[in-house]
Design a protein around this motif. Structure first.
Motif, PDB file in Angstrom:
ATOM      1  N   GLU A 118       0.808  -1.224   0.000  1.00  0.00           N
ATOM      2  CA  GLU A 118       0.000   0.000   0.000  1.00  0.00           C
ATOM      3  C   GLU A 118       0.843   1.276   0.000  1.00  0.00           C
ATOM      4  OE1 GLU A 118      -2.400  -0.535   3.460  1.00  0.00           O
ATOM      5  OE2 GLU A 118      -3.416  -2.331   2.653  1.00  0.00           O
ATOM      6  N   GLY A 119       2.114   1.184   0.402  1.00  0.00           N
ATOM      7  CA  GLY A 119       2.966   2.366   0.479  1.00  0.00           C
ATOM      8  C   GLY A 119       3.278   2.939  -0.895  1.00  0.00           C
ATOM      9  N   ASP A 120       3.537   4.235  -0.934  1.00  0.00           N
ATOM     10  CA  ASP A 120       3.787   4.905  -2.214  1.00  0.00           C
ATOM     11  C   ASP A 120       5.175   5.539  -2.288  1.00  0.00           C
ATOM     12  OD1 ASP A 120       3.502   7.011  -0.462  1.00  0.00           O
ATOM     13  OD2 ASP A 120       1.865   7.996  -1.536  1.00  0.00           O
ATOM     14  N   ALA A 121       6.085   5.134  -1.374  1.00  0.00           N
ATOM     15  CA  ALA A 121       7.402   5.764  -1.316  1.00  0.00           C
ATOM     16  C   ALA A 121       8.526   4.851  -1.799  1.00  0.00           C
ATOM     17  CB  ALA A 121       7.696   6.232   0.110  1.00  0.00           C
ATOM     18  N   SER A 122       8.196   3.691  -2.342  1.00  0.00           N
ATOM     19  CA  SER A 122       9.191   2.734  -2.862  1.00  0.00           C
ATOM     20  C   SER A 122      10.179   2.280  -1.796  1.00  0.00           C
ATOM     21  CB  SER A 122       9.960   3.335  -4.052  1.00  0.00           C
ATOM     22  OG  SER A 122       9.086   3.693  -5.093  1.00  0.00           O
ATOM     23  N   MET A 123       9.765   2.234  -0.543  1.00  0.00           N
ATOM     24  CA  MET A 123      10.696   1.942   0.545  1.00  0.00           C
ATOM     25  C   MET A 123      11.376   0.597   0.394  1.00  0.00           C
ATOM     26  SD  MET A 123       9.288   3.472   4.082  1.00  0.00           S
ATOM     27  CE  MET A 123       8.911   5.224   4.207  1.00  0.00           C
ATOM     28  N   GLY A 124      12.701   0.616   0.293  1.00  0.00           N
ATOM     29  CA  GLY A 124      13.494  -0.589   0.267  1.00  0.00           C
ATOM     30  C   GLY A 124      13.383  -1.410  -0.989  1.00  0.00           C
ATOM     31  N   GLY A 125      12.559  -0.963  -1.958  1.00  0.00           N
ATOM     32  CA  GLY A 125      12.198  -1.785  -3.088  1.00  0.00           C
ATOM     33  C   GLY A 125      13.247  -1.887  -4.180  1.00  0.00           C
ATOM     34  N   SER A 126      13.133  -2.973  -4.967  1.00  0.00           N
ATOM     35  CA  SER A 126      13.937  -3.147  -6.177  1.00  0.00           C
ATOM     36  C   SER A 126      13.167  -2.527  -7.336  1.00  0.00           C
ATOM     37  CB  SER A 126      14.198  -4.629  -6.436  1.00  0.00           C
ATOM     38  OG  SER A 126      15.049  -5.160  -5.442  1.00  0.00           O
ATOM     39  N   VAL A 127      13.679  -1.432  -7.852  1.00  0.00           N
ATOM     40  CA  VAL A 127      12.986  -0.649  -8.873  1.00  0.00           C
ATOM     41  C   VAL A 127      13.484  -1.045 -10.259  1.00  0.00           C
ATOM     42  CG1 VAL A 127      12.504   1.675  -9.716  1.00  0.00           C
ATOM     43  CG2 VAL A 127      12.706   1.263  -7.260  1.00  0.00           C
ATOM     44  N   TYR A 163      18.502  11.700  -2.551  1.00  0.00           N
ATOM     45  CA  TYR A 163      17.129  12.141  -2.278  1.00  0.00           C
ATOM     46  C   TYR A 163      16.937  12.257  -0.774  1.00  0.00           C
ATOM     47  CZ  TYR A 163      12.018  11.938  -1.877  1.00  0.00           C
ATOM     48  OH  TYR A 163      10.710  12.202  -1.555  1.00  0.00           O
ATOM     49  N   THR A 164      16.348  13.372  -0.341  1.00  0.00           N
ATOM     50  CA  THR A 164      16.254  13.669   1.088  1.00  0.00           C
ATOM     51  C   THR A 164      14.839  13.528   1.651  1.00  0.00           C
ATOM     52  OG1 THR A 164      16.234  16.028   0.439  1.00  0.00           O
ATOM     53  CG2 THR A 164      18.317  15.106   1.235  1.00  0.00           C
ATOM     54  N   GLY A 165      14.042  12.627   1.085  1.00  0.00           N
ATOM     55  CA  GLY A 165      12.727  12.345   1.648  1.00  0.00           C
ATOM     56  C   GLY A 165      11.808  13.539   1.652  1.00  0.00           C
ATOM     57  N   ASN A 166      11.857  14.340   0.587  1.00  0.00           N
ATOM     58  CA  ASN A 166      11.100  15.597   0.537  1.00  0.00           C
ATOM     59  C   ASN A 166       9.589  15.392   0.489  1.00  0.00           C
ATOM     60  OD1 ASN A 166      13.727  16.705   0.192  1.00  0.00           O
ATOM     61  ND2 ASN A 166      13.547  16.439  -2.013  1.00  0.00           N
ATOM     62  N   PHE A 167       9.150  14.187   0.110  1.00  0.00           N
ATOM     63  CA  PHE A 167       7.717  13.950  -0.042  1.00  0.00           C
ATOM     64  C   PHE A 167       7.182  12.942   0.967  1.00  0.00           C
ATOM     65  CE2 PHE A 167       9.354  15.230  -4.231  1.00  0.00           C
ATOM     66  CZ  PHE A 167       8.631  16.412  -4.386  1.00  0.00           C
ATOM     67  N   LEU A 168       8.009  12.551   1.941  1.00  0.00           N
ATOM     68  CA  LEU A 168       7.505  11.701   3.010  1.00  0.00           C
ATOM     69  C   LEU A 168       6.536  12.508   3.885  1.00  0.00           C
ATOM     70  CD1 LEU A 168      10.706   9.789   4.193  1.00  0.00           C
ATOM     71  CD2 LEU A 168       8.795   8.867   2.866  1.00  0.00           C
ATOM     72  N   LYS A 169       5.419  11.881   4.226  1.00  0.00           N
ATOM     73  CA  LYS A 169       4.425  12.600   5.025  1.00  0.00           C
ATOM     74  C   LYS A 169       3.617  11.612   5.859  1.00  0.00           C
ATOM     75  CE  LYS A 169       0.737  16.053   4.752  1.00  0.00           C
ATOM     76  NZ  LYS A 169      -0.115  16.897   3.866  1.00  0.00           N
ATOM     77  N   LYS A 170       3.916  11.593   7.135  1.00  0.00           N
ATOM     78  CA  LYS A 170       3.168  10.817   8.125  1.00  0.00           C
ATOM     79  C   LYS A 170       2.871   9.384   7.661  1.00  0.00           C
ATOM     80  CE  LYS A 170       1.185  14.879  10.381  1.00  0.00           C
ATOM     81  NZ  LYS A 170       2.374  14.974  11.227  1.00  0.00           N
ATOM     82  N   GLN A 171       3.925   8.694   7.205  1.00  0.00           N
ATOM     83  CA  GLN A 171       3.794   7.293   6.833  1.00  0.00           C
ATOM     84  C   GLN A 171       4.006   6.422   8.066  1.00  0.00           C
ATOM     85  OE1 GLN A 171       4.961   5.544   3.386  1.00  0.00           O
ATOM     86  NE2 GLN A 171       4.572   7.300   2.094  1.00  0.00           N
ATOM     87  N   GLY A 208       5.645   1.072  15.182  1.00  0.00           N
ATOM     88  CA  GLY A 208       4.978   2.292  15.622  1.00  0.00           C
ATOM     89  C   GLY A 208       5.622   3.584  15.168  1.00  0.00           C
ATOM     90  N   ALA A 209       6.708   3.490  14.414  1.00  0.00           N
ATOM     91  CA  ALA A 209       7.367   4.705  13.924  1.00  0.00           C
ATOM     92  C   ALA A 209       6.487   5.417  12.904  1.00  0.00           C
ATOM     93  CB  ALA A 209       8.709   4.363  13.291  1.00  0.00           C
ATOM     94  N   VAL A 210       6.608   6.734  12.864  1.00  0.00           N
ATOM     95  CA  VAL A 210       5.924   7.541  11.856  1.00  0.00           C
ATOM     96  C   VAL A 210       6.991   8.307  11.082  1.00  0.00           C
ATOM     97  CG1 VAL A 210       4.278   9.394  11.412  1.00  0.00           C
ATOM     98  CG2 VAL A 210       3.829   7.760  13.249  1.00  0.00           C
ATOM     99  N   TYR A 211       7.012   8.118   9.780  1.00  0.00           N
ATOM    100  CA  TYR A 211       8.007   8.762   8.931  1.00  0.00           C
ATOM    101  C   TYR A 211       7.402  10.016   8.312  1.00  0.00           C
ATOM    102  CZ  TYR A 211       9.760   3.975   9.217  1.00  0.00           C
ATOM    103  OH  TYR A 211      10.177   2.740   9.660  1.00  0.00           O
ATOM    104  N   ASP A 212       8.048  11.124   8.588  1.00  0.00           N
ATOM    105  CA  ASP A 212       7.554  12.404   8.089  1.00  0.00           C
ATOM    106  C   ASP A 212       8.626  13.049   7.219  1.00  0.00           C
ATOM    107  OD1 ASP A 212       5.672  14.412   7.753  1.00  0.00           O
ATOM    108  OD2 ASP A 212       5.334  14.677   9.905  1.00  0.00           O
ATOM    109  N   PHE A 213       8.388  14.294   6.871  1.00  0.00           N
ATOM    110  CA  PHE A 213       9.262  15.093   6.018  1.00  0.00           C
ATOM    111  C   PHE A 213      10.733  14.914   6.413  1.00  0.00           C
ATOM    112  CE2 PHE A 213      10.739  19.591   5.007  1.00  0.00           C
ATOM    113  CZ  PHE A 213      10.737  19.423   3.637  1.00  0.00           C
ATOM    114  N   ARG A 214      11.551  14.402   5.468  1.00  0.00           N
ATOM    115  CA  ARG A 214      12.986  14.221   5.656  1.00  0.00           C
ATOM    116  C   ARG A 214      13.338  13.288   6.812  1.00  0.00           C
ATOM    117  NH1 ARG A 214      14.112  20.567   4.303  1.00  0.00           N
ATOM    118  NH2 ARG A 214      13.684  20.377   2.071  1.00  0.00           N
ATOM    119  N   SER A 215      12.527  12.252   7.002  1.00  0.00           N
ATOM    120  CA  SER A 215      12.839  11.235   8.006  1.00  0.00           C
ATOM    121  C   SER A 215      13.925  10.276   7.535  1.00  0.00           C
ATOM    122  CB  SER A 215      11.585  10.420   8.346  1.00  0.00           C
ATOM    123  OG  SER A 215      10.672  11.181   9.098  1.00  0.00           O
TER     124      SER A 215
END
Length: 351
Positions: A64-73, A289-297, A302-309
């Motif tokens: 469901e995530g949209d940030a490509s976290m850890g993925g093989s692109v 890339y500095t996580g400019n579009f991360l927003k309350k993921q 229980g961690a929440v990843y926000d802007f530049r996390s």
């Protein structure tokens, strides 16, 4: 030995698995969903085992995530202008999934598929995932077989080895899209205090949409100069057109004209934990890339990843290279072999 456990089921009922490989005090968790890096644990300067990779608790987070976290692109990392390219006199049309452009190959991404687990080494220090991508997949030509091997050639050094073959000329430009925070993925801190050094004299300027202008600009005298160690936050808010276009750093650095040899691309250091990360690669470019579009993921534990996390160091060919002949070309010829390696080497700096 490596460990394996269930990692949940996808929306269509497919079972995902989580594997752990280790060497010495370092461990990496990997899932067959997207051949993704889920966690990397290493000791900080105080001996605390610290997970420095942003991620999710189970496969649904990755699905469901949209940030490509850890993925093989793949097949092509980064952007393609106008979501089309020409190869051998034929035009291929791709998904327009970022405005008029194609980002990370479109909607049906490799990181959203379950890869085949080819095997885990007997000593538990490596694992290989593979994927078959048929002719026309994502709009690209040729049947492609691609694999990525994660391994510990030495303690603290996580190597990613990509291999691919195709039966037609095609684009082949994979990368790993992990986000790192050397303070710890659940620390609640941003990455602006991390010190970064990038071994590049030039970077790739972009226009609106993150598409390269086709130039290779000198970093000297710009906020993009990381030739000497500098905090990420030192210049990130400067009134610079390039930074404003992308909301921070989201640019490719010029490492070499072509793939040829392994070389150090970057070093990142977190004063808070004493953790140091080197990026070593044979790729021609490094997307910082500095996580400019991360927003309350909602992330792991229980961690929440926000802007530049988190920050990403994606080794690859330059964005839109297939449409810019002055750049090294990410073209895999029929019957040829693609091979590329990147190493993330971690260590700790003691007081």
């Amino acid at each position: 030995m490596s460990g394996k456990k269930e990692f949940g089921t996808t929306a269509d009922g497919k079972q995902a698995s989580l594997y752990t490989i280790r060497r010495g005090t370092c461990e990496a968790d990997l899932t067959d969903f997207g051949a993704s890096l889920v966690a990397f644990r290493t000791e900080d300067r105080d001996g605390r085992l610290t997970d420095v990779v942003l991620g999710y608790d189970d496969v649904r987070g990755y699905e469901e995530g949209d940030a490509s976290m850890g993925g093989s692109v793949g097949r092509n990392a980064n952007r393609i202008d106008g979501a089309s390219f020409s190869l051998n006199g034929k035009t291929f049309c791709l998904d327009r999934n970022e405005g008029e452009n194609n980002l990370h190959s479109g909607w049906n991404r490799y990181e959203k598929r379950i890869w085949k687990t080819e095997g885990v080494s007997a000593d538990g220090t490596s694992i290989t995932f593979s994927l078959y991508s048929p002719d026309g997949d994502q709009g690209f030509p040729g049947n492609l077989v691609i694999s990525v091997t994660y391994s510990f050639p030495e303690e603290g050094a996580l190597q990613l080895l990509w291999r691919a073959q195709a039966d037609q000329d095609t684009v082949c430009n994979p990368t790993n899209h992990s986000y790192f925070n050397l303070n710890g993925q659940g620390s609640g801190t941003d990455i602006c205090g991390h010190q970064v050094q990038i071994f590049a004299e030039q970077f790739i300027p972009v226009r609106k949409g993150g598409i390269p202008t086709g130039e290779q600009a000198e970093v000297e005298g710009t906020p993009f100069d990381f030739r000497a160690p500098k905090e990420i936050g030192a210049d990130i808010e400067r009134a610079d057109e390039q930074l404003q276009l992308t909301g921070g750093y989201d640019h490719n650095y010029v490492l070499a004209e072509k793939q040829d040899r392994m070389r150090r691309a970057a070093v990142v250091f977190a004063p808070k934990t004493g953790l140091r990360m080197e990026v070593i690669t044979d790729e021609p470019g490094l997307q910082f890339y500095t996580g400019n579009f991360l927003k309350k993921q909602k992330g792991k534990a229980g961690a929440v990843y926000d802007f530049r996390s988190g920050f990403a160091m994606e080794t690859q060919y330059f964005p839109n290279a297939v449409n810019l002949p002055q750049f090294a070309q990410p073209v895999l010829r029929a019957g040829g072999a693609f091979e590329s390696a990147t190493v993330y080497r971690f260590s700790r700096v003691l007081p």
